[in-house]
Motif scaffolding. Structure first.
Motif, PDB file in Angstrom:
ATOM      1  N   PRO A 143       6.447   7.911 -10.123  1.00  0.00           N
ATOM      2  CA  PRO A 143       6.005   6.796 -10.957  1.00  0.00           C
ATOM      3  C   PRO A 143       7.144   5.927 -11.476  1.00  0.00           C
ATOM      4  O   PRO A 143       8.259   6.404 -11.688  1.00  0.00           O
ATOM      5  N   GLU A 144       6.811   4.669 -11.675  1.00  0.00           N
ATOM      6  CA  GLU A 144       7.763   3.721 -12.239  1.00  0.00           C
ATOM      7  C   GLU A 144       8.057   4.123 -13.680  1.00  0.00           C
ATOM      8  O   GLU A 144       7.210   4.691 -14.360  1.00  0.00           O
ATOM      9  N   GLY A 163       2.411   1.771  -3.354  1.00  0.00           N
ATOM     10  CA  GLY A 163       1.410   2.296  -4.278  1.00  0.00           C
ATOM     11  C   GLY A 163       1.208   3.792  -4.118  1.00  0.00           C
ATOM     12  O   GLY A 163       1.133   4.530  -5.109  1.00  0.00           O
ATOM     13  N   VAL A 164       1.142   4.248  -2.875  1.00  0.00           N
ATOM     14  CA  VAL A 164       0.985   5.683  -2.612  1.00  0.00           C
ATOM     15  C   VAL A 164       2.209   6.445  -3.109  1.00  0.00           C
ATOM     16  O   VAL A 164       2.089   7.480  -3.763  1.00  0.00           O
ATOM     17  N   TRP A 200      12.600  -0.861  -4.956  1.00  0.00           N
ATOM     18  CA  TRP A 200      11.705   0.209  -5.403  1.00  0.00           C
ATOM     19  C   TRP A 200      12.510   1.480  -5.673  1.00  0.00           C
ATOM     20  O   TRP A 200      12.342   2.118  -6.707  1.00  0.00           O
ATOM     21  N   SER A 252       4.238   5.552  -5.432  1.00  0.00           N
ATOM     22  CA  SER A 252       4.331   5.471  -6.886  1.00  0.00           C
ATOM     23  C   SER A 252       3.507   6.547  -7.575  1.00  0.00           C
ATOM     24  O   SER A 252       3.783   6.893  -8.725  1.00  0.00           O
ATOM     25  N   THR A 253       2.527   7.088  -6.882  1.00  0.00           N
ATOM     26  CA  THR A 253       1.771   8.199  -7.438  1.00  0.00           C
ATOM     27  C   THR A 253       2.675   9.421  -7.559  1.00  0.00           C
ATOM     28  O   THR A 253       2.647  10.125  -8.575  1.00  0.00           O
ATOM     29  N   ALA A 254       3.473   9.665  -6.535  1.00  0.00           N
ATOM     30  CA  ALA A 254       4.393  10.811  -6.545  1.00  0.00           C
ATOM     31  C   ALA A 254       5.646  10.534  -7.374  1.00  0.00           C
ATOM     32  O   ALA A 254       6.201  11.442  -7.985  1.00  0.00           O
ATOM     33  N   SER A 256       7.034  13.400   0.157  1.00  0.00           N
ATOM     34  CA  SER A 256       5.858  12.527   0.126  1.00  0.00           C
ATOM     35  C   SER A 256       5.674  11.779   1.446  1.00  0.00           C
ATOM     36  O   SER A 256       4.564  11.709   1.977  1.00  0.00           O
ATOM     37  N   ARG A 290      14.141   3.695  -9.464  1.00  0.00           N
ATOM     38  CA  ARG A 290      13.877   5.111  -9.714  1.00  0.00           C
ATOM     39  C   ARG A 290      15.149   5.966  -9.673  1.00  0.00           C
ATOM     40  O   ARG A 290      15.074   7.174  -9.799  1.00  0.00           O
ATOM     41  N   GLU A 299       0.834  -1.201   0.000  1.00  0.00           N
ATOM     42  CA  GLU A 299       0.000   0.000   0.000  1.00  0.00           C
ATOM     43  C   GLU A 299       0.873   1.257   0.000  1.00  0.00           C
ATOM     44  O   GLU A 299       0.610   2.203  -0.745  1.00  0.00           O
TER      45      GLU A 299
END
Length: 186
Positions: free
Chosen positions: A74-75, A67-68, A132, A70-72, A91, A136, A64
């Protein structure tokens, strides 16, 4: 997915929500079963033991959180380490992220005390977040990607600790001060 798998997945979702709401304070087998809306016996039907239930719930929390984030962030896009730290730090110190970071701090503290199963849980979550972050990072060829990803996580987690301990203003100032270290490099 079979009925048992569906029920187990539902329990994991409820356990993750419970951990985010209460932290590690209410993690007896009975409290976990109540949070999942099932009996102790049913919890042990879905999971081998309490440690497996906690590990599954924490994995869901980490998913979770990823996912949050990844909004800020992104992959498919990469940032230099300093920029990634600033973006991810901004973030993770948002009010809606505090519950994730507080739970993470509790898990790390429990792991440091040698409490089972938190050492294994922290190791798995850290490995996942290192991957993760690595995905990036914009780094030159030959850079030690794992080491840089670990350093980025250390700074981000440090900003979260500042936020938890002394507040948003001090965190913003600390994040801004990171540019001082970048400037000193050159």
């Amino acid at each position: 997915m079979g009925v048992k798998d569906e029920q187990r997945d539902r329990a994991v979702t409820l356990l993750a929500a419970h951990l985010l709401q209460t932290g590690l304070a209410q993690t007896s087998l009975r409290q976990l079963a109540a949070a999942a809306g099932i009996s102790d016996r049913m919890l042990l039907y879905y999971f081998a033991d309490k440690a497996e239930a906690l590990a599954a719930a924490m994995a869901r929390v980490a998913e979770e959180l990823a996912g949050v984030l990844s909004t800020a962030l992104p992959e498919g896009r990469r940032w230099p380490p300093a920029e990634l730290v600033q973006l991810a730090g901004a973030s993770t110190t948002q009010p809606e992220m505090r519950r994730f970071m507080r739970l993470w701090v509790e898990v790390v503290a429990a792991a440091a005390r040698g409490e089972r199963p938190f050492g294994e849980i922290a190791e798995q979550i850290m490995a996942g977040f290192r991957q993760w972050v690595d995905a990036r990072l914009q780094l030159p060829a030959g850079a030690d990607r794992a080491a840089v990803a670990s350093a980025v996580i250390a700074v981000i987690d440090g900003l979260a600790l500042v936020d938890i301990c002394i507040g948003k203003e001090a965190t913003a100032r600390a994040a801004k001060a990171l540019s001082f270290f970048q400037a000193q490099k050159g």
